[in-house]
Design a protein around this motif. Structure first.
Motif, PDB file in Angstrom:
ATOM      1  N   ALA A 148     -31.833   8.006  12.426  1.00 52.02           N
ATOM      2  CA  ALA A 148     -32.542   7.060  11.472  1.00 52.02           C
ATOM      3  C   ALA A 148     -31.868   5.937  11.489  1.00 52.02           C
ATOM      4  N   GLU A 149     -32.332   4.652  11.412  1.00 52.37           N
ATOM      5  CA  GLU A 149     -31.417   3.418  11.209  1.00 52.37           C
ATOM      6  C   GLU A 149     -31.817   2.886   9.966  1.00 52.37           C
ATOM      7  N   VAL A 150     -30.891   2.849   8.831  1.00 51.62           N
ATOM      8  CA  VAL A 150     -31.171   2.314   7.597  1.00 51.62           C
ATOM      9  C   VAL A 150     -30.657   1.056   7.324  1.00 51.62           C
ATOM     10  N   GLU A 151     -31.484  -0.040   7.334  1.00 45.83           N
ATOM     11  CA  GLU A 151     -31.181  -1.372   7.050  1.00 45.83           C
ATOM     12  C   GLU A 151     -31.380  -1.700   5.714  1.00 45.83           C
ATOM     13  N   TYR A 152     -30.578  -2.437   4.911  1.00 43.89           N
ATOM     14  CA  TYR A 152     -30.587  -2.817   3.537  1.00 43.89           C
ATOM     15  C   TYR A 152     -29.998  -4.204   3.455  1.00 43.89           C
ATOM     16  N   PHE A 153     -30.062  -4.911   2.399  1.00 43.75           N
ATOM     17  CA  PHE A 153     -29.658  -6.075   1.786  1.00 43.75           C
ATOM     18  C   PHE A 153     -28.551  -5.606   0.653  1.00 43.75           C
ATOM     19  N   LEU A 154     -27.400  -6.394   0.572  1.00 45.72           N
ATOM     20  CA  LEU A 154     -26.470  -6.273  -0.283  1.00 45.72           C
ATOM     21  C   LEU A 154     -26.559  -7.898  -1.098  1.00 45.72           C
ATOM     22  N   LEU A 155     -27.127  -7.752  -2.402  1.00 50.04           N
ATOM     23  CA  LEU A 155     -27.392  -8.675  -3.176  1.00 50.04           C
ATOM     24  C   LEU A 155     -26.860  -9.008  -4.445  1.00 50.04           C
ATOM     25  N   LYS A 156     -26.796  -9.960  -5.074  1.00 50.49           N
ATOM     26  CA  LYS A 156     -26.204 -10.219  -6.537  1.00 50.49           C
ATOM     27  C   LYS A 156     -27.459 -11.046  -7.150  1.00 50.49           C
ATOM     28  N   ARG A 157     -27.187 -11.548  -8.475  1.00 53.16           N
ATOM     29  CA  ARG A 157     -27.970 -12.352  -9.201  1.00 53.16           C
ATOM     30  C   ARG A 157     -27.155 -13.696  -9.411  1.00 53.16           C
ATOM     31  N   SER A 158     -27.597 -14.949  -9.192  1.00 55.67           N
ATOM     32  CA  SER A 158     -27.066 -16.016  -9.313  1.00 55.67           C
ATOM     33  C   SER A 158     -27.019 -16.328 -10.753  1.00 55.67           C
ATOM     34  N   MET A 194     -22.884  -5.391  -6.997  1.00 53.53           N
ATOM     35  CA  MET A 194     -23.817  -5.638  -5.888  1.00 53.53           C
ATOM     36  C   MET A 194     -24.996  -4.817  -6.183  1.00 53.53           C
ATOM     37  N   ILE A 195     -26.178  -5.303  -5.641  1.00 53.32           N
ATOM     38  CA  ILE A 195     -27.504  -4.572  -5.512  1.00 53.32           C
ATOM     39  C   ILE A 195     -27.913  -4.368  -4.295  1.00 53.32           C
ATOM     40  N   ALA A 196     -27.844  -3.049  -3.854  1.00 49.73           N
ATOM     41  CA  ALA A 196     -28.250  -2.582  -2.523  1.00 49.73           C
ATOM     42  C   ALA A 196     -29.868  -2.275  -2.372  1.00 49.73           C
ATOM     43  N   THR A 197     -30.647  -3.123  -1.791  1.00 50.20           N
ATOM     44  CA  THR A 197     -32.055  -2.959  -1.838  1.00 50.20           C
ATOM     45  C   THR A 197     -32.664  -2.659  -0.360  1.00 50.20           C
ATOM     46  N   PHE A 198     -33.527  -1.543  -0.324  1.00 57.11           N
ATOM     47  CA  PHE A 198     -34.214  -1.421   0.932  1.00 57.11           C
ATOM     48  C   PHE A 198     -35.741  -1.921   0.926  1.00 57.11           C
ATOM     49  N   MET A 199     -35.794  -2.949   0.166  1.00 59.92           N
ATOM     50  CA  MET A 199     -37.230  -3.618  -0.235  1.00 59.92           C
ATOM     51  C   MET A 199     -37.455  -4.111   1.318  1.00 59.92           C
ATOM     52  N   PRO A 200     -38.584  -4.076   1.875  1.00 65.06           N
ATOM     53  CA  PRO A 200     -38.792  -4.318   3.129  1.00 65.06           C
ATOM     54  C   PRO A 200     -38.419  -5.824   3.479  1.00 65.06           C
ATOM     55  N   LYS A 201     -38.886  -6.842   2.473  1.00 66.48           N
ATOM     56  CA  LYS A 201     -38.816  -8.300   2.827  1.00 66.48           C
ATOM     57  C   LYS A 201     -38.661  -8.835   1.574  1.00 66.48           C
ATOM     58  N   PRO A 202     -37.155  -8.965   0.945  1.00 63.91           N
ATOM     59  CA  PRO A 202     -36.677  -9.501  -0.030  1.00 63.91           C
ATOM     60  C   PRO A 202     -36.821 -11.062  -0.179  1.00 63.91           C
ATOM     61  N   PHE A 203     -36.840 -11.826   1.066  1.00 61.65           N
ATOM     62  CA  PHE A 203     -36.637 -13.265   1.115  1.00 61.65           C
ATOM     63  C   PHE A 203     -37.796 -13.612   2.210  1.00 61.65           C
ATOM     64  N   THR A 204     -38.630 -14.830   1.983  1.00 62.91           N
ATOM     65  CA  THR A 204     -39.968 -15.473   2.561  1.00 62.91           C
ATOM     66  C   THR A 204     -39.403 -15.468   3.915  1.00 62.91           C
ATOM     67  N   GLY A 205     -38.406 -16.281   4.073  1.00 67.46           N
ATOM     68  CA  GLY A 205     -37.762 -16.546   5.448  1.00 67.46           C
ATOM     69  C   GLY A 205     -36.757 -16.082   6.322  1.00 67.46           C
ATOM     70  N   LYS A 206     -36.637 -14.842   5.802  1.00 68.97           N
ATOM     71  CA  LYS A 206     -35.482 -14.041   6.549  1.00 68.97           C
ATOM     72  C   LYS A 206     -35.981 -12.720   6.991  1.00 68.97           C
ATOM     73  N   THR A 207     -35.267 -12.009   8.033  1.00 63.96           N
ATOM     74  CA  THR A 207     -35.779 -10.970   8.617  1.00 63.96           C
ATOM     75  C   THR A 207     -35.970  -9.749   7.529  1.00 63.96           C
ATOM     76  N   GLY A 208     -36.767  -8.873   7.571  1.00 62.57           N
ATOM     77  CA  GLY A 208     -36.934  -7.734   6.623  1.00 62.57           C
ATOM     78  C   GLY A 208     -36.122  -6.663   7.244  1.00 62.57           C
ATOM     79  N   SER A 209     -35.991  -5.546   6.397  1.00 63.21           N
ATOM     80  CA  SER A 209     -35.538  -4.262   6.622  1.00 63.21           C
ATOM     81  C   SER A 209     -36.362  -3.176   7.168  1.00 63.21           C
ATOM     82  N   GLY A 210     -35.666  -2.716   8.358  1.00 60.46           N
ATOM     83  CA  GLY A 210     -36.537  -1.488   9.099  1.00 60.46           C
ATOM     84  C   GLY A 210     -35.979  -0.175   8.460  1.00 60.46           C
ATOM     85  N   LEU A 211     -36.787   0.841   9.122  1.00 63.34           N
ATOM     86  CA  LEU A 211     -36.342   2.198   8.851  1.00 63.34           C
ATOM     87  C   LEU A 211     -36.636   2.791  10.336  1.00 63.34           C
ATOM     88  N   HIS A 212     -36.141   2.330  11.280  1.00 61.58           N
ATOM     89  CA  HIS A 212     -36.381   2.934  12.691  1.00 61.58           C
ATOM     90  C   HIS A 212     -35.925   4.364  12.889  1.00 61.58           C
TER      91      HIS A 212
END
Length: 447
Positions: free
Chosen positions: A126-136, A225-243
């Motif tokens: 399994a390929e686990v993709e995720y974003f590391l985010l914070k709040r401005s 930080m916030i680790a999120t596995f949300m598929p598409k957290p940003f409109t214009g950026k690539t989303g996260s898969g679980l291949h």
């Protein structure tokens, strides 16, 4: 053959003080009770009781008897890098002494048994993709790394280095656990990462995906930080898969590589069984998306037409081919196939179970995937509602969801597939009824 060590013995050897007796609901929410080591023998003998309705999406009402989580000692995982003396043990939920058919781990167990009945052992990476985010300061979600602003940040050595402490901590944790972390990289979106580990049997890999999500969440939070596995957290950026990388063995022998050139019908080094497995996945792809991409947000990812980097990496048609990442099913080599339809919201137990059910159906029917680059001809569902409708029309995928219901035959237990479809339909219409800022921009002064 000697008996495997008991949970109590494993705790003693690891210096464990507390155990998280953990399972997930149909949505993948991790649920647990923190059990002191002094009560581990009771946990092993009796399980941990939960009010099932309070758990979430697991098929119970407030009036129902307790959901009892029975620990699987084979899944025992010390996590001292989270808290000294802490361990996780994955559990199989039971009700009234029988495996509960709404529990995702029980569903995957049933599919692994179906594979065994057909003469196969399934193996999964399994390929686990995720974003590391914070709040401005304004409260907006932004990449945790302020300097992660490149137009094409994928594989950027500087981005990986700036997140070295987090990535190294997760890598070290995986290696301490014996998972064999072999790569950690910056993915295609700003703030997006992937950390890989070796493949294993289907149940072990699903457990490890859940464990890794837990580790990423709590260890990222420890660094603000916030680790999120949300598929598409940003409109214009690539989303996260679980291949998912899937293969079969039979005894000690690999099943997917062709025995000789006469068996390889398409020139990709695969056996007839492997091609039939691919065909089964393609034939059931539309229904599979309900478990591979199970949220409203999932379809913002598969429906993306453009991203900042120029590619979405999310196939929207069920086609297959060789080493081609635009395909729903990619064939990296003769030993495995890669199913690229899943995203970060997928419940790994259900995603793997669905892939096995579809692939094994293809093997059973001697299905033909057609030429590389082809597929059934339909697009993948454009929304979660369309995916649910495809699910309900597919007896193989609905049968997968109901696969653990055998011991409950004759009891007043609803269909898991019907329950899951209703759950997802309600999710879609809850979103659909919510007035968004897009609607304000579009319609407020348009008329």
């Amino acid at each position: 053959m000697s008996e495997p060590p008991s949970l109590a013995a494993l705790c003693e050897a690891a210096g464990t003080k507390f155990v998280l007796a953990l399972f997930v609901d149909l949505n993948g929410k991790p649920c647990a009770k923190l059990v002191p080591v002094e009560a581990v023998e009771t946990l092993s003998a009796e399980g941990a009781g939960f009010a099932g309705y309070a758990v979430g999406a697991i098929g119970q009402e407030p009036k129902d008897p307790d959901l009892v989580a029975i620990p699987d000692p084979a899944s025992f995982t010390p996590v001292p890098f989270v808290k000294e003396g802490l361990a996780i043990v994955h559990c199989d939920p039971h009700v009234l002494g029988k495996p509960w058919p709404f529990a995702p781990r029980n569903i995957l167990r049933a599919l692994v048994q179906q594979a065994a009945d057909a003469g196969f052992e399934p193996w999964v990476g399994a390929e686990v993709e995720y974003f590391l985010l914070k709040r401005s300061a304004a409260g907006e979600l932004v990449p945790a790394d302020d300097d992660d602003t490149a137009a094409r940040p994928c594989y950027d050595a500087r981005g990986v280095t700036r997140m070295y402490d987090h990535l190294a901590a997760i890598s070290s944790a995986m290696n301490q656990l014996g998972w064999g972390n072999y790569a950690n990289d910056h993915e295609d979106g700003s703030g997006q990462f992937e950390q890989n580990f070796r493949y294993a049997d289907a149940l072990t890999t699903a457990d490890r995906v859940i464990t890794l999500r837990y580790l990423l969440s709590v260890m990222a939070a420890g660094r603000g930080m916030i680790a999120t596995f949300m598929p598409k957290p940003f409109t214009g950026k690539t989303g996260s898969g679980l291949h998912l990388h899937l293969s079969l063995t039979s005894g000690d022998a690999e099943v997917f590589p062709a025995g000789d050139s006469t068996e390889d019908a398409r020139g990709l080094g695969l056996s007839a069984t492997a091609y039939a497995f691919v065909a089964g996945i393609l034939d059931h792809a539309r229904a599979l998306q309900a478990v591979l991409a199970p949220t409203v947000n999932s379809y913002k990812r598969t429906g993306a037409t453009a991203t900042a980097s120029g590619a979405s990496w999310a196939p929207n048609t069920p086609t297959w081919g060789g080493n081609d990442r635009t395909r729903y099913v990619r064939i990296p080599d003769a030993h495995r196939l890669e199913l690229r339809g899943g995203d970060g919201s997928a419940n790994p137990y259900l995603a793997i179970a669905g892939a096995l059910a579809a692939g094994l159906d293809g093997v059973k029917s001697f299905a033909d995937p057609g030429e590389p680059g082809s597929g059934p001809g339909d697009s993948l569902p454009p929304t979660l509602l369309h995916a649910v409708e495809a699910l309900e029309a597919d007896p193989v995928v609905t049968g997968m969801l109901d696969a653990a219901a055998g011991e409950w035959a004759g009891d007043a237990v609803p269909s898991v597939a019907h329950y899951f479809a209703q759950l997802k339909r309600e999710e879609f219409f809850t979103w659909h009824s919510d007035v968004s800022s897009w609607e304000h921009h579009r319609y407020l002064t348009a008329f």
